[in-house]
Design a protein around this motif. Structure first.
Motif, PDB file in Angstrom:
ATOM      1  N   GLU A 388    -136.240  -3.318 -13.605  1.00 26.53           N
ATOM      2  CA  GLU A 388    -135.069  -3.976 -13.022  1.00 26.53           C
ATOM      3  C   GLU A 388    -135.387  -4.681 -11.708  1.00 26.53           C
ATOM      4  O   GLU A 388    -134.798  -5.718 -11.395  1.00 26.53           O
ATOM      5  N   ILE A 389    -136.341  -4.152 -10.933  1.00 21.71           N
ATOM      6  CA  ILE A 389    -136.683  -4.846  -9.693  1.00 21.71           C
ATOM      7  C   ILE A 389    -137.417  -6.146 -10.010  1.00 21.71           C
ATOM      8  O   ILE A 389    -137.375  -7.101  -9.220  1.00 21.71           O
ATOM      9  N   GLY A 390    -138.040  -6.224 -11.179  1.00 25.30           N
ATOM     10  CA  GLY A 390    -138.614  -7.501 -11.609  1.00 25.30           C
ATOM     11  C   GLY A 390    -137.533  -8.553 -11.782  1.00 25.30           C
ATOM     12  O   GLY A 390    -137.676  -9.706 -11.359  1.00 25.30           O
ATOM     13  N   HIS A 391    -136.406  -8.157 -12.401  1.00 25.08           N
ATOM     14  CA  HIS A 391    -135.267  -9.072 -12.524  1.00 25.08           C
ATOM     15  C   HIS A 391    -134.750  -9.475 -11.146  1.00 25.08           C
ATOM     16  O   HIS A 391    -134.472 -10.654 -10.882  1.00 25.08           O
ATOM     17  N   SER A 392    -134.588  -8.496 -10.282  1.00 22.45           N
ATOM     18  CA  SER A 392    -133.962  -8.767  -8.988  1.00 22.45           C
ATOM     19  C   SER A 392    -134.822  -9.669  -8.117  1.00 22.45           C
ATOM     20  O   SER A 392    -134.304 -10.566  -7.434  1.00 22.45           O
ATOM     21  N   MET A 393    -136.122  -9.472  -8.140  1.00 20.41           N
ATOM     22  CA  MET A 393    -137.004 -10.346  -7.375  1.00 20.41           C
ATOM     23  C   MET A 393    -137.025 -11.754  -7.970  1.00 20.41           C
ATOM     24  O   MET A 393    -137.135 -12.743  -7.249  1.00 20.41           O
ATOM     25  N   HIS A 394    -136.918 -11.844  -9.275  1.00 16.05           N
ATOM     26  CA  HIS A 394    -136.802 -13.147  -9.939  1.00 16.05           C
ATOM     27  C   HIS A 394    -135.559 -13.876  -9.417  1.00 16.05           C
ATOM     28  O   HIS A 394    -135.617 -15.066  -9.066  1.00 16.05           O
ATOM     29  N   SER A 395    -134.437 -13.151  -9.348  1.00 16.63           N
ATOM     30  CA  SER A 395    -133.197 -13.735  -8.841  1.00 16.63           C
ATOM     31  C   SER A 395    -133.363 -14.180  -7.395  1.00 16.63           C
ATOM     32  O   SER A 395    -132.984 -15.294  -7.016  1.00 16.63           O
ATOM     33  N   LEU A 396    -133.914 -13.308  -6.574  1.00 24.00           N
ATOM     34  CA  LEU A 396    -134.052 -13.600  -5.152  1.00 24.00           C
ATOM     35  C   LEU A 396    -134.906 -14.841  -4.918  1.00 24.00           C
ATOM     36  O   LEU A 396    -134.511 -15.760  -4.176  1.00 24.00           O
ATOM     37  N   LEU A 397    -136.080 -14.898  -5.556  1.00 22.63           N
ATOM     38  CA  LEU A 397    -137.005 -15.997  -5.311  1.00 22.63           C
ATOM     39  C   LEU A 397    -136.486 -17.314  -5.876  1.00 22.63           C
ATOM     40  O   LEU A 397    -136.631 -18.365  -5.243  1.00 22.63           O
ATOM     41  N   SER A 398    -135.891 -17.271  -7.046  1.00 19.76           N
ATOM     42  CA  SER A 398    -135.394 -18.521  -7.636  1.00 19.76           C
ATOM     43  C   SER A 398    -134.166 -19.030  -6.887  1.00 19.76           C
ATOM     44  O   SER A 398    -133.991 -20.245  -6.720  1.00 19.76           O
ATOM     45  N   GLN A 399    -133.309 -18.124  -6.405  1.00 19.17           N
ATOM     46  CA  GLN A 399    -132.131 -18.555  -5.656  1.00 19.17           C
ATOM     47  C   GLN A 399    -132.512 -19.164  -4.314  1.00 19.17           C
ATOM     48  O   GLN A 399    -131.846 -20.085  -3.825  1.00 19.17           O
ATOM     49  N   ARG A 400    -133.552 -18.671  -3.705  1.00 20.62           N
ATOM     50  CA  ARG A 400    -134.024 -19.257  -2.452  1.00 20.62           C
ATOM     51  C   ARG A 400    -134.556 -20.675  -2.666  1.00 20.62           C
ATOM     52  O   ARG A 400    -134.460 -21.526  -1.790  1.00 20.62           O
ATOM     53  N   GLU A 401    -135.117 -20.892  -3.834  1.00 17.96           N
ATOM     54  CA  GLU A 401    -135.794 -22.159  -4.109  1.00 17.96           C
ATOM     55  C   GLU A 401    -134.824 -23.264  -4.512  1.00 17.96           C
ATOM     56  O   GLU A 401    -135.115 -24.445  -4.286  1.00 17.96           O
ATOM     57  N   HIS A 402    -133.691 -22.894  -5.120  1.00 18.34           N
ATOM     58  CA  HIS A 402    -132.802 -23.892  -5.708  1.00 18.34           C
ATOM     59  C   HIS A 402    -131.353 -23.670  -5.291  1.00 18.34           C
ATOM     60  O   HIS A 402    -130.922 -22.529  -5.140  1.00 18.34           O
ATOM     61  N   PRO A 403    -130.588 -24.744  -5.159  1.00 15.77           N
ATOM     62  CA  PRO A 403    -129.153 -24.585  -4.903  1.00 15.77           C
ATOM     63  C   PRO A 403    -128.437 -24.069  -6.142  1.00 15.77           C
ATOM     64  O   PRO A 403    -129.001 -24.052  -7.244  1.00 15.77           O
ATOM     65  N   TYR A 404    -127.184 -23.697  -5.968  1.00 19.49           N
ATOM     66  CA  TYR A 404    -126.422 -23.125  -7.068  1.00 19.49           C
ATOM     67  C   TYR A 404    -126.283 -24.095  -8.234  1.00 19.49           C
ATOM     68  O   TYR A 404    -126.152 -23.676  -9.384  1.00 19.49           O
ATOM     69  N   SER A 405    -126.308 -25.400  -7.960  1.00 17.25           N
ATOM     70  CA  SER A 405    -126.120 -26.395  -9.012  1.00 17.25           C
ATOM     71  C   SER A 405    -127.250 -26.396 -10.035  1.00 17.25           C
ATOM     72  O   SER A 405    -127.070 -26.855 -11.160  1.00 17.25           O
ATOM     73  N   VAL A 406    -128.425 -25.918  -9.642  1.00 11.74           N
ATOM     74  CA  VAL A 406    -129.524 -25.796 -10.608  1.00 11.74           C
ATOM     75  C   VAL A 406    -129.271 -24.553 -11.448  1.00 11.74           C
ATOM     76  O   VAL A 406    -129.058 -23.464 -10.904  1.00 11.74           O
ATOM     77  N   PRO A 407    -129.269 -24.677 -12.763  1.00  9.59           N
ATOM     78  CA  PRO A 407    -128.907 -23.530 -13.620  1.00  9.59           C
ATOM     79  C   PRO A 407    -129.757 -22.289 -13.336  1.00  9.59           C
ATOM     80  O   PRO A 407    -130.943 -22.389 -13.010  1.00  9.59           O
ATOM     81  N   ARG A 408    -129.110 -21.141 -13.455  1.00 15.92           N
ATOM     82  CA  ARG A 408    -129.814 -19.868 -13.310  1.00 15.92           C
ATOM     83  C   ARG A 408    -130.800 -19.713 -14.466  1.00 15.92           C
ATOM     84  O   ARG A 408    -130.606 -20.267 -15.544  1.00 15.92           O
ATOM     85  N   TYR A 409    -131.851 -18.955 -14.230  1.00 18.91           N
ATOM     86  CA  TYR A 409    -132.819 -18.722 -15.301  1.00 18.91           C
ATOM     87  C   TYR A 409    -132.142 -18.051 -16.485  1.00 18.91           C
ATOM     88  O   TYR A 409    -131.141 -17.354 -16.352  1.00 18.91           O
ATOM     89  N   THR A 410    -132.713 -18.260 -17.666  1.00 14.39           N
ATOM     90  CA  THR A 410    -132.134 -17.733 -18.903  1.00 14.39           C
ATOM     91  C   THR A 410    -132.597 -16.299 -19.143  1.00 14.39           C
ATOM     92  O   THR A 410    -133.500 -15.782 -18.469  1.00 14.39           O
ATOM     93  N   LEU A 411    -132.003 -15.666 -20.134  1.00 16.40           N
ATOM     94  CA  LEU A 411    -132.435 -14.323 -20.527  1.00 16.40           C
ATOM     95  C   LEU A 411    -133.887 -14.331 -20.987  1.00 16.40           C
ATOM     96  O   LEU A 411    -134.621 -13.355 -20.780  1.00 16.40           O
ATOM     97  N   PHE A 412    -134.296 -15.416 -21.625  1.00 14.61           N
ATOM     98  CA  PHE A 412    -135.679 -15.516 -22.096  1.00 14.61           C
ATOM     99  C   PHE A 412    -136.640 -15.483 -20.908  1.00 14.61           C
ATOM    100  O   PHE A 412    -137.655 -14.776 -20.935  1.00 14.61           O
ATOM    101  N   HIS A 413    -136.333 -16.255 -19.845  1.00 13.57           N
ATOM    102  CA  HIS A 413    -137.128 -16.178 -18.616  1.00 13.57           C
ATOM    103  C   HIS A 413    -137.114 -14.746 -18.070  1.00 13.57           C
ATOM    104  O   HIS A 413    -138.140 -14.198 -17.669  1.00 13.57           O
ATOM    105  N   ALA A 414    -135.899 -14.181 -18.032  1.00 16.06           N
ATOM    106  CA  ALA A 414    -135.674 -12.935 -17.302  1.00 16.06           C
ATOM    107  C   ALA A 414    -136.527 -11.788 -17.811  1.00 16.06           C
ATOM    108  O   ALA A 414    -137.090 -11.020 -17.017  1.00 16.06           O
ATOM    109  N   GLU A 415    -136.638 -11.655 -19.127  1.00 17.53           N
ATOM    110  CA  GLU A 415    -137.340 -10.497 -19.670  1.00 17.53           C
ATOM    111  C   GLU A 415    -138.849 -10.585 -19.483  1.00 17.53           C
ATOM    112  O   GLU A 415    -139.560  -9.592 -19.626  1.00 17.53           O
ATOM    113  N   VAL A 416    -139.332 -11.751 -19.124  1.00 11.71           N
ATOM    114  CA  VAL A 416    -140.746 -11.873 -18.760  1.00 11.71           C
ATOM    115  C   VAL A 416    -140.976 -11.197 -17.408  1.00 11.71           C
ATOM    116  O   VAL A 416    -141.889 -10.379 -17.245  1.00 11.71           O
ATOM    117  N   ALA A 417    -140.136 -11.533 -16.431  1.00  7.38           N
ATOM    118  CA  ALA A 417    -140.315 -11.015 -15.077  1.00  7.38           C
ATOM    119  C   ALA A 417    -140.199  -9.492 -15.028  1.00  7.38           C
ATOM    120  O   ALA A 417    -140.979  -8.815 -14.344  1.00  7.38           O
TER     121      ALA A 417
END
Length: 605
Positions: A388-417
């Protein structure tokens, strides 16, 4: 063992603050959430003022998109607060009502914003693309490209409004099914302890075989007692999904589910074909497990039994292991992760009465990422936290990199992290155990790995095959009854068990009903298997060139949803259209089984 003394879990109000998440960062009080509930419908209705204007000028389109982004972000925080409160205590009727109310307001947004996609698509494409090339559209480009890709499947504004309006009533089954499981089902006791959604995994891995049997059978029997209601709910969900796929002119539900993320259906069929071809590796594992445990036959309540006396793990010990294992990702990654796990209260890990089963990570509406789980003091708890911390760090790093208008990563991305974190920490700890000669710890780590593989590389492909067949039957005009679904699940499990596990077909076959949060999110389960496969290929890169691999992997995390998952992984050196990632992960699994066989031979000698 005294089976009359039932362990009573504490009410939610009695658990310690440090074991709970900082939900107050979303809304300080229920009254603050209620205040937002009063004004959000007005903000949603205000979006309608843009109707009929989106194609008139780039400024008009940008104004709508910015306003919609603001509303969506508020809705994300609003829904997160409601759903998170319901998760930690499924018996809290107030929290359940709050969650249902939030779902209704989300549906209002779907209906109010339904005009947007048809209007955008009605705009001359050459003109729209010329706007998209300008700097002011940089943050909206990915979203607009994905809308254009869906053009064949977007209907008129009137039809889109109707399809948006049915989302709330169509979501009833996916809320009723887990509510039934979390609030109304009673699972009896095992070894003098009440079986709950939060502790069933611990009890089914108990060293006492009778406790395992009681927990597994009682949990299955509770679901079997309501099998017809659960089957009716799931069948209704399947029929609704078939209707929505046809309404949008998709050939079938699997295509409708995968197309928005630009995932070819061949990814699913390749996964399942490769899985079926490699089931003998699972058959081999069941045999060595039976021999290690010294059992005349391996039953399903034995597949989680510890091979050695269970190793207790504290939350802090797990945090230390994860920090050590993730060191190759650099100090910046470690600092953020440590802060979230130990200071900023990202994690709700208390075991309390009414807490629902499972674990998840919530992006937290860009306030902070949150982790839901139940800490049982086992290696599986450590493994879940790493995931689960893999998911959370994925969220943290991607949100820092992109504004809200850029779509959130998909479930397919998520389960890799998430799977990557487990694999990387496990590799570090296994190396440590082998260098120290601590074979007990090595066995415990291999067991953790095989437990993880069992869930993501055995159960999840089985559920994916179940879904594919269930939808095919309904699309062909057939019905889905409880006996149908139980028989289908039992047949699919039998393929993976081979002659290594003695089955109880009725109790085995009700497995599908125990995964309502997965099966009601169409074609979600297969992504665990693709995720663990991609993760192991990415981990291999660290052996060849750690510096380059670190940069490649962090770039994948930071890309978030700015790239489609297949493209993001291809840039990272993983081709999910090939069977190779799945085959490579089966080779890793085979290595664990072979090592267990070696250790068993040593133990016998």
């Amino acid at each position: 063992m005294n089976t009359t003394e039932v362990k009573v879990l504490p009410p939610r109000a009695d658990v310690s603050r440090e074991e709970t998440w900082d939900i107050e960062a979303l809304f300080a009080t229920p009254e603050a959430w209620e205040a937002e509930a009063q004004v959000l419908p007005g903000a949603i209705s205000a979006l309608c003022e843009h109707e009929g204007k989106l194609g008139s000028s780039p400024e008009a389109l940008l104004a709508y998109l910015a306003q919609a982004d603001e509303v969506e972000l508020r809705l994300s925080r609003f829904m997160s607060y409601a759903s998170m409160n319901a998760s930690v205590d499924g018996r809290d009727a107030v929290a359940a009502a709050r969650r249902d109310r939030a779902s209704g307001i989300m549906a209002q947004y779907g209906a109010a914003s339904a005009f947007a996609r048809p209007e955008i698509l009605a705009t001359d494409e050459r003109k729209l693309r010329s706007w998209m090339e300008t700097p002011q559209f940089a943050d909206q480009r990915v979203r607009l490209e994905r809308i254009l890709r869906l053009k064949p499947h977007v209907r008129s504004a009137e039809v889109e409004e109707l399809l948006g309006a049915v989302q709330a009533p169509f979501a009833s089954e996916r809320s009723i099914h887990p509510t039934l499981a979390n609030m109304d089902l009673r699972f009896g006791t095992a070894g003098g302890e009440a079986v709950t959604q939060g502790n069933v995994d611990r009890l089914t891995s108990h060293p006492d075989r009778e406790v395992r049997r009681e927990a597994w059978e009682h949990y299955a029997d509770a679901h079997l007692a309501v099998q017809h209601a659960q089957a009716a709910m799931y069948a209704t969900n399947v029929r609704q999904s078939v209707f929505l796929a046809r309404a949008r002119h998709y050939p079938d539900v699997v295509t409708a589910s995968l197309s928005p993320d630009n995932i070819p259906t061949a990814v699913v069929t390749t996964l399942l074909d490769t899985y079926r071809a490699n089931t003998p590796i699972w058959h081999r594992y069941w045999r060595v497990r039976r021999e290690w445990l010294g059992l005349p036959e391996l039953r399903e309540y034995d597949v989680k039994a510890a091979l050695n006396p269970p190793r207790g793990v504290s939350y802090q010990q797990a945090v230390d292991w994860i920090e050590q294992g993730m060191a190759p990702l650099g100090e910046d990654y470690l600092r953020d992760m440590r802060h979230g796990l130990t200071e900023d209260r990202w994690v709700d890990y208390a075991e309390n009465e009414g807490k629902r089963q499972g674990a998840y990570s919530n992006g937290g509406g860009r306030v902070k990422p949150y982790i839901f789980m139940t800490w049982n003091g086992t290696m599986n708890s450590y493994s879940t936290l790493a995931h689960e911390i893999g998911h959370s760090m994925h969220s943290l790093l991607s949100q820092r990199e992109h504004p809200y208008s850029v779509p959130r990563y998909t479930l397919f991305h998520a389960e890799v992290a998430s799977n990557f974190n487990q694999a990387m920490v496990r590799q570090h700890l296994l190396k440590q155990a082998r260098e120290s000669g601590d074979t007990d710890f090595e066995v415990a780590l291999i067991e953790e790995a095989l437990s993880n593989f069992h869930r993501y590389f055995f159960i999840m492909p089985t559920l994916a095959a179940f879904e594919l067949e269930a939808y095919r039957r309904v699309e062909a005009g057939q019905s889905l009854s409880a006996p149908d679904l139980i028989a289908l699940t039992a047949d699919l499990l039998a393929q993976g068990y081979g002659d290594g596990v003695t089955m109880d077909r009725q109790r085995s076959g009700i497995l599908w009903a125990q995964f309502s949060t997965h099966l009601y999110a169409n074609f979600y389960a297969y992504q665990y298997a693709t995720g663990i496969s991609a993760a192991h290929q990415l981990l291999e890169q660290f052996g060849a060139d750690p510096v380059k691999a670190q940069a490649t992997y962090l770039r994948f995390l930071k890309s978030g949803g700015s790239l489609d998952p297949i493209d993001a992984l291809k840039e990272a050196g993983v081709d999910m259209l090939s069977p190779e990632p799945v085959q490579a992960t089966f080779r890793t699994l085979e290595g664990y089984v072979a090592r267990l066989e070696e250790l068993l031979a040593v133990r016998r000698s």
